[in-house]
Design a protein around this motif. Sequence first.
Motif, PDB file in Angstrom:
ATOM      1  N   GLU A   1       0.871  -1.309  -0.029  1.00 51.54           N
ATOM      2  CA  GLU A   1      -0.112  -0.029   0.167  1.00 51.54           C
ATOM      3  C   GLU A   1       0.756   1.197   0.132  1.00 51.54           C
ATOM      4  O   GLU A   1       1.626   1.638   0.893  1.00 51.54           O
ATOM      5  N   GLU A   2       0.900   1.980  -0.967  1.00 57.11           N
ATOM      6  CA  GLU A   2       1.577   3.250  -1.213  1.00 57.11           C
ATOM      7  C   GLU A   2       1.355   4.292  -0.120  1.00 57.11           C
ATOM      8  O   GLU A   2       2.616   4.726   0.442  1.00 57.11           O
ATOM      9  N   GLN A   3       0.292   4.561   0.267  1.00 57.22           N
ATOM     10  CA  GLN A   3       0.042   5.529   1.528  1.00 57.22           C
ATOM     11  C   GLN A   3       0.712   5.136   2.780  1.00 57.22           C
ATOM     12  O   GLN A   3       1.411   5.696   3.099  1.00 57.22           O
ATOM     13  N   TYR A   4       0.588   3.781   2.868  1.00 62.42           N
ATOM     14  CA  TYR A   4       1.325   3.246   4.363  1.00 62.42           C
ATOM     15  C   TYR A   4       2.696   3.590   4.085  1.00 62.42           C
ATOM     16  O   TYR A   4       3.345   3.825   5.344  1.00 62.42           O
ATOM     17  N   CYS A   5       3.374   3.076   3.105  1.00 61.67           N
ATOM     18  CA  CYS A   5       4.828   3.270   2.785  1.00 61.67           C
ATOM     19  C   CYS A   5       5.210   4.618   2.902  1.00 61.67           C
ATOM     20  O   CYS A   5       6.110   5.013   3.948  1.00 61.67           O
ATOM     21  N   THR A   6       4.487   5.730   2.591  1.00 65.42           N
ATOM     22  CA  THR A   6       5.031   7.177   2.557  1.00 65.42           C
ATOM     23  C   THR A   6       4.550   7.486   4.217  1.00 65.42           C
ATOM     24  O   THR A   6       5.510   8.357   4.661  1.00 65.42           O
ATOM     25  N   GLU A   7       3.586   7.214   4.540  1.00 62.27           N
ATOM     26  CA  GLU A   7       3.160   7.315   6.224  1.00 62.27           C
ATOM     27  C   GLU A   7       4.210   6.843   7.051  1.00 62.27           C
ATOM     28  O   GLU A   7       4.596   7.750   8.298  1.00 62.27           O
ATOM     29  N   SER A   8       4.615   5.665   6.939  1.00 62.68           N
ATOM     30  CA  SER A   8       5.740   5.074   7.619  1.00 62.68           C
ATOM     31  C   SER A   8       6.877   5.848   7.663  1.00 62.68           C
ATOM     32  O   SER A   8       7.418   5.928   8.795  1.00 62.68           O
ATOM     33  N   VAL A   9       7.365   6.346   6.652  1.00 58.96           N
ATOM     34  CA  VAL A   9       8.569   7.166   6.663  1.00 58.96           C
ATOM     35  C   VAL A   9       8.397   8.634   7.480  1.00 58.96           C
ATOM     36  O   VAL A   9       9.178   8.841   8.212  1.00 58.96           O
ATOM     37  N   GLU A  10       7.442   9.296   7.031  1.00 61.44           N
ATOM     38  CA  GLU A  10       6.890  10.433   7.777  1.00 61.44           C
ATOM     39  C   GLU A  10       6.711  10.180   9.170  1.00 61.44           C
ATOM     40  O   GLU A  10       7.572  10.814  10.003  1.00 61.44           O
ATOM     41  N   ARG A  11       6.390   9.239   9.831  1.00 56.64           N
ATOM     42  CA  ARG A  11       6.022   8.924  11.438  1.00 56.64           C
ATOM     43  C   ARG A  11       7.632   8.545  11.748  1.00 56.64           C
ATOM     44  O   ARG A  11       7.926   9.036  12.869  1.00 56.64           O
ATOM     45  N   THR A  12       8.218   7.805  11.212  1.00 57.25           N
ATOM     46  CA  THR A  12       9.792   7.556  11.569  1.00 57.25           C
ATOM     47  C   THR A  12      10.526   9.056  11.753  1.00 57.25           C
ATOM     48  O   THR A  12      11.077   9.240  12.891  1.00 57.25           O
ATOM     49  N   VAL A  13      10.456   9.747  10.666  1.00 51.35           N
ATOM     50  CA  VAL A  13      11.209  11.091  10.937  1.00 51.35           C
ATOM     51  C   VAL A  13      10.643  11.814  12.052  1.00 51.35           C
ATOM     52  O   VAL A  13      11.723  12.433  12.718  1.00 51.35           O
ATOM     53  N   GLN A  14       9.367  11.974  12.204  1.00 53.15           N
ATOM     54  CA  GLN A  14       8.615  12.844  13.246  1.00 53.15           C
ATOM     55  C   GLN A  14       9.030  12.104  14.702  1.00 53.15           C
ATOM     56  O   GLN A  14       9.383  12.978  15.555  1.00 53.15           O
ATOM     57  N   GLU A  15       8.778  10.861  14.795  1.00 50.18           N
ATOM     58  CA  GLU A  15       8.976  10.375  15.997  1.00 50.18           C
ATOM     59  C   GLU A  15      10.380   9.928  16.604  1.00 50.18           C
ATOM     60  O   GLU A  15      10.467   9.718  17.875  1.00 50.18           O
ATOM     61  N   LEU A  16      11.383   9.754  15.627  1.00 50.02           N
ATOM     62  CA  LEU A  16      12.590   9.472  16.030  1.00 50.02           C
ATOM     63  C   LEU A  16      13.392  10.799  15.865  1.00 50.02           C
ATOM     64  O   LEU A  16      14.563  10.791  16.297  1.00 50.02           O
ATOM     65  N   GLY A  17      12.805  11.453  15.063  1.00 48.53           N
ATOM     66  CA  GLY A  17      13.724  12.952  15.218  1.00 48.53           C
ATOM     67  C   GLY A  17      14.560  12.994  13.835  1.00 48.53           C
ATOM     68  O   GLY A  17      15.486  13.833  13.981  1.00 48.53           O
ATOM     69  N   GLY A  18      14.173  12.075  12.780  1.00 44.46           N
ATOM     70  CA  GLY A  18      15.317  12.049  11.605  1.00 44.46           C
ATOM     71  C   GLY A  18      15.178  10.700  11.107  1.00 44.46           C
ATOM     72  O   GLY A  18      14.754   9.846  11.455  1.00 44.46           O
ATOM     73  N   LEU A  19      16.087  10.752   9.986  1.00 46.65           N
ATOM     74  CA  LEU A  19      16.379   9.282   9.529  1.00 46.65           C
ATOM     75  C   LEU A  19      17.782   9.252   8.664  1.00 46.65           C
ATOM     76  O   LEU A  19      17.951  10.134   8.007  1.00 46.65           O
ATOM     77  N   ASP A  20      18.586   8.248   9.327  1.00 45.15           N
ATOM     78  CA  ASP A  20      19.792   8.124   8.855  1.00 45.15           C
ATOM     79  C   ASP A  20      20.112   6.775   7.975  1.00 45.15           C
ATOM     80  O   ASP A  20      21.129   6.886   6.914  1.00 45.15           O
ATOM     81  N   VAL A  21      19.331   5.553   8.366  1.00 45.56           N
ATOM     82  CA  VAL A  21      19.624   4.456   7.548  1.00 45.56           C
ATOM     83  C   VAL A  21      18.339   3.843   7.244  1.00 45.56           C
ATOM     84  O   VAL A  21      17.376   3.666   8.071  1.00 45.56           O
ATOM     85  N   VAL A  22      18.120   3.468   6.088  1.00 47.90           N
ATOM     86  CA  VAL A  22      16.918   2.779   5.523  1.00 47.90           C
ATOM     87  C   VAL A  22      17.372   1.450   5.046  1.00 47.90           C
ATOM     88  O   VAL A  22      18.270   1.310   4.297  1.00 47.90           O
ATOM     89  N   VAL A  23      16.614   0.257   5.823  1.00 44.42           N
ATOM     90  CA  VAL A  23      17.068  -1.156   5.549  1.00 44.42           C
ATOM     91  C   VAL A  23      15.933  -1.515   4.732  1.00 44.42           C
ATOM     92  O   VAL A  23      15.000  -2.054   5.537  1.00 44.42           O
ATOM     93  N   LEU A  24      16.198  -2.013   3.716  1.00 41.67           N
ATOM     94  CA  LEU A  24      15.165  -2.578   2.742  1.00 41.67           C
ATOM     95  C   LEU A  24      15.075  -4.007   2.716  1.00 41.67           C
ATOM     96  O   LEU A  24      15.770  -4.649   1.976  1.00 41.67           O
ATOM     97  N   ASN A  25      14.499  -4.524   3.781  1.00 43.31           N
ATOM     98  CA  ASN A  25      14.734  -5.793   3.936  1.00 43.31           C
ATOM     99  C   ASN A  25      13.530  -6.893   3.628  1.00 43.31           C
ATOM    100  O   ASN A  25      13.816  -8.280   3.413  1.00 43.31           O
ATOM    101  N   ALA A  26      12.177  -6.597   3.830  1.00 44.87           N
ATOM    102  CA  ALA A  26      11.210  -7.415   3.786  1.00 44.87           C
ATOM    103  C   ALA A  26      10.963  -8.100   2.535  1.00 44.87           C
ATOM    104  O   ALA A  26      11.360  -7.448   1.503  1.00 44.87           O
TER     105      ALA A  26
END
Length: 294
Positions: A113-138
């Motif tokens: 689901e495209e929206q879920y993917c986009t929202e997951s990134v935005e929540r990560t940035v907001q709640e963790l305070g940034g994003l430095d490493v993305v691991v595409l593993n699933a």
Amino acid sequence: MAEVQPDPRDEGHTEGFPKQEQEQPGLTTEMEGVQPDHGEETYEGSGKLEGMKSLITGGDSGIGRAVAIAFAREGADVAIIYQPEEQQDAEETKRWVEQAGRTCLLLPGDLREEQYCTESVERTVQELGGLDVVVLNAAFQDVHESIDKLETAKMDRTFKTNLYGHMWITRAAAPHLKPGASILTTTSIQASNPSPQLLDYAMTKAALVAFTQGLAQEMAEKGVRVNSVAPGPIWTPLIPGTSWPDKLPEFGQDVPLERAGQPAELAGAYVFLASRDATYITGAVIPVTGGKPF
């Protein structure tokens, strides 16, 4: 006196695995006989990722859990993407991350689901305070008897999980990644040595090699590195979740080290690629295959 390294043939589980089968997605809690080793009792961090913020798809179990535990012990906060059915596995990963003193954000949903993917990134940035490493593993895989028996619905699930989802995650994450950040993909020995019964899965893993190498050239202009890890036969819930119970007693026995690998044996490769130790490495694929040529 120098420490003597163990014989790699004798590490982990050296025999086959009991016959078993699960519905996808496979769950760690339902695996029979041999439980995967995610480094819970063995991985020791040394601050290589101190203060970093990471997002791991498929972080609830298998390789993803091993990476989450290692990242946390290296000083990184972790957000993990997983399917709602995997909540129990995700909670266990969270427990280990928090035990290491780091934050773990749980993001249940469907990578298709495209929206879920986009929202997951935005929540990560907001709640963790940034994003430095993305691991595409699933990933999703299942066998088919022959090409004429390959169902479109199964192809869609494989392609959307293994490719579309990771493209959407990357597209959403790219604007947030600053110089020094990295993107890590998980390809497979299947990318270069495909099994006919896993043709659609192998296609996606070969595509991820091209994705890694091409994206590395684009992201270099931003100071962001893109690399990949290529596992061989690794004992994770994906294996009993694949429709081949009769193959499990011999699973992993055909590589030069004559055994399947454990998720913990891949974690160090992801840590290395995300750390300052790999500042001149981008567009690379590190095989962790037990000696099977990639």
